[in-house]
Design an enzyme around this catalytic site. Structure first.
Site, PDB file in Angstrom:
ATOM      1  N   ARG A 290       0.819  -1.214   0.000  1.00  0.00           N
ATOM      2  CA  ARG A 290       0.000   0.000   0.000  1.00  0.00           C
ATOM      3  C   ARG A 290       0.857   1.270   0.000  1.00  0.00           C
ATOM      4  O   ARG A 290       0.542   2.244  -0.686  1.00  0.00           O
ATOM      5  CB  ARG A 290      -0.892  -0.031   1.245  1.00  0.00           C
ATOM      6  CG  ARG A 290      -1.828   1.136   1.411  1.00  0.00           C
ATOM      7  CD  ARG A 290      -2.338   1.231   2.846  1.00  0.00           C
ATOM      8  NE  ARG A 290      -2.635  -0.048   3.437  1.00  0.00           N
ATOM      9  CZ  ARG A 290      -3.850  -0.617   3.450  1.00  0.00           C
ATOM     10  NH1 ARG A 290      -4.861   0.005   2.893  1.00  0.00           N
ATOM     11  NH2 ARG A 290      -4.032  -1.788   4.029  1.00  0.00           N
ATOM     12  N   CYS A 357     -26.432  -4.626  -6.054  1.00  0.00           N
ATOM     13  CA  CYS A 357     -27.629  -4.952  -5.264  1.00  0.00           C
ATOM     14  C   CYS A 357     -27.239  -5.426  -3.866  1.00  0.00           C
ATOM     15  O   CYS A 357     -27.471  -6.578  -3.482  1.00  0.00           O
ATOM     16  CB  CYS A 357     -28.454  -6.002  -5.992  1.00  0.00           C
ATOM     17  SG  CYS A 357     -29.255  -5.356  -7.467  1.00  0.00           S
TER      18      CYS A 357
END
Length: 430
Positions: A290, A357
């Protein structure tokens, strides 16, 4: 908003390095991942300079899990980085771009027999074990292949860190590494094998760590353990793997520390023991992921709808948790900028959500932005790490493309998937 490290402003418009953001949107569409090549180079250079100031033999092994896009791997390989891999797939990627076998570290808490065979066959520079059973399996495979293995042991020193509980890895209730007693037993057993070179010691306490203290504590514990190895087993290790975990500034409130501060506080703990309990020519290994690529990336997304339900104003965009799962998985906050209105004041508060969804498909809630309209372009910041690498095709949504920007140059480094790509591995059902 304070200007992000990869952004520039020219003629009142937002640029990534020297490329107009809206030009990228117009050419490549949305959702779109954008990576700044120069930001990655800058972060790698800072860490390399800081580390080699304190010890001549430093190997930076980029953690492929952060972002395994081949163009990024090639960029870091060209800068001199090795590879930290945790699967046979990541090992395949490292070999694909030409990383030398002795610059590959293979980690992982549950390596399969086939993965261990791959790692041993390649003769990776360091294979870190995380159980006594794994040690036996490695010995059996190495004996069968008639290959010697450079072995290290990942030790769990029970070091707490302030980060999300899913990315804290160095405490005794975590699955990672070996406890101190079991680790000592592993070294004793490994020394008896003719197919194992006992060379390494490894600690990795977690990810997105924002203070130096846990690294200092872990390094002191590592030295104490190595002293015991030397005193009782006459073992002088030469591969000192400090892991990764250096954090980045996701929010303006995050107080990070520099690579210089990290090396100044951590390296002397190790280097003062080189030549005594550690070998004279020891290599210190770092495994940043990262830290190198996180703030080099953004995710661009277009506003499809704006609506209000009760007191909540929703901005509904075309990127979803399949493109960036960190907010849903970790409650992670990524700053958001309205690209075409970046210089306007924030006058509304919105919840920004995607088309998936799932109620978890929300990037931010109650977040201050300028007045947002349909067609506006949002930039979700700091997505270079664990954006594309954790993306999926959930809801049969093709994964987004990636472009890399360097100065004025733009390269498409990963094309947009098609619907056919989603089903390319399926067998004919008839």
């Amino acid at each position: 908003m304070s200007l992000h490290p990869i952004f520039n402003i020219k003629n009142g418009e937002l640029y990534v390095e020297n490329v107009r953001v809206m030009d990228l949107v117009e050419k490549y569409g949305t959702p779109l991942h954008v990576i700044s090549s120069n930001r990655i180079k800058q972060k790698y250079g800072e860490l390399y300079s800081a580390s080699t100031e304190y010890w001549k033999n430093t190997l930076i092994c980029y953690a492929y899990k952060a972002n395994p896009t081949l163009a990024i791997l090639k960029l870091l390989h060209g800068l001199g980085a090795g590879a930290e891999v945790v699967s046979a797939g990541e090992l395949y990627a490292a070999r694909l771009i030409g990383v030398k076998h002795d610059k590959i570290v293979f980690n992982g808490v549950s390596k399969s027999p086939s993965e261990l065979s791959d790692a041993i066959s390649v003769q990776v520079g360091l294979l870190n074990i995380e159980s006594l059973t794994e040690l036996k399996l490695i010995n059996d495979i190495a004996s069968k292949l008639n290959i010697q293995v450079n072995l290290g042991v990942r030790i769990n020193f029970d070091v707490p860190v302030r980060t999300h509980r899913y990315i804290s890895t160095g405490m005794k209730f975590h699955k990672f590494g070996l406890g101190v007693n079991e680790a000592f037993e592993a070294y004793k057993l490994a020394l008896k094998s003719k197919r194992i070179r006992v060379r390494g010691i490894h600690v990795h306490i977690g990810s997105q760590i924002l203070t130096v203290y846990p690294f200092v504590k872990a390094s002191n514990n590592m030295v104490s353990f190595a002293e015991k190895l030397y005193e009782t087993l006459k073992l002088r290790l030469d591969l000192i793997d400090l892991g990764g975990g250096l954090g980045i500034q996701y929010s303006l409130e995050d107080k990070t520390f520099s690579s210089q501060e990290y090396c100044k506080n951590v390296f002397p703990i190790i280097t003062e023991k080189i030549g005594t309990i550690f070998d004279d020519e020891s290599i210190i290994i770092l495994e940043p992921g990262r830290y190198l690529v996180g703030d080099a990336g953004i995710l661009l997304t277009r506003v499809n709808y704006v609506k209000q339900i009760g007191d909540i104003k929703w901005v509904l965009v075309d990127a979803g948790m399949n493109d960036l799962i960190r907010p849903a998985l970790y409650d992670a906050l990524h700053r958001i900028v309205v690209v075409n209105k970046f210089d306007l004041p924030s006058v509304e508060r919105y919840s920004v959500s995607g088309p998936i969804c799932e109620s978890a498909d929300v990037f931010v809630r109650d977040y201050p932005l300028p007045k947002v309209d349909i067609g506006d372009i949002l930039a979700i910041l700091d997505t270079g790490a664990y954006g594309i690498s954790m993306s999926s095709q959930y809801n049969c949504r093709p994964r987004a493309p990636i472009v890399m920007v360097e100065g004025e140059d733009v390269k498409l480094i990963r094309r947009r998937e098609t619907y056919a790509d989603i089903f390319m591995c399926d067998l004919n059902y008839r």
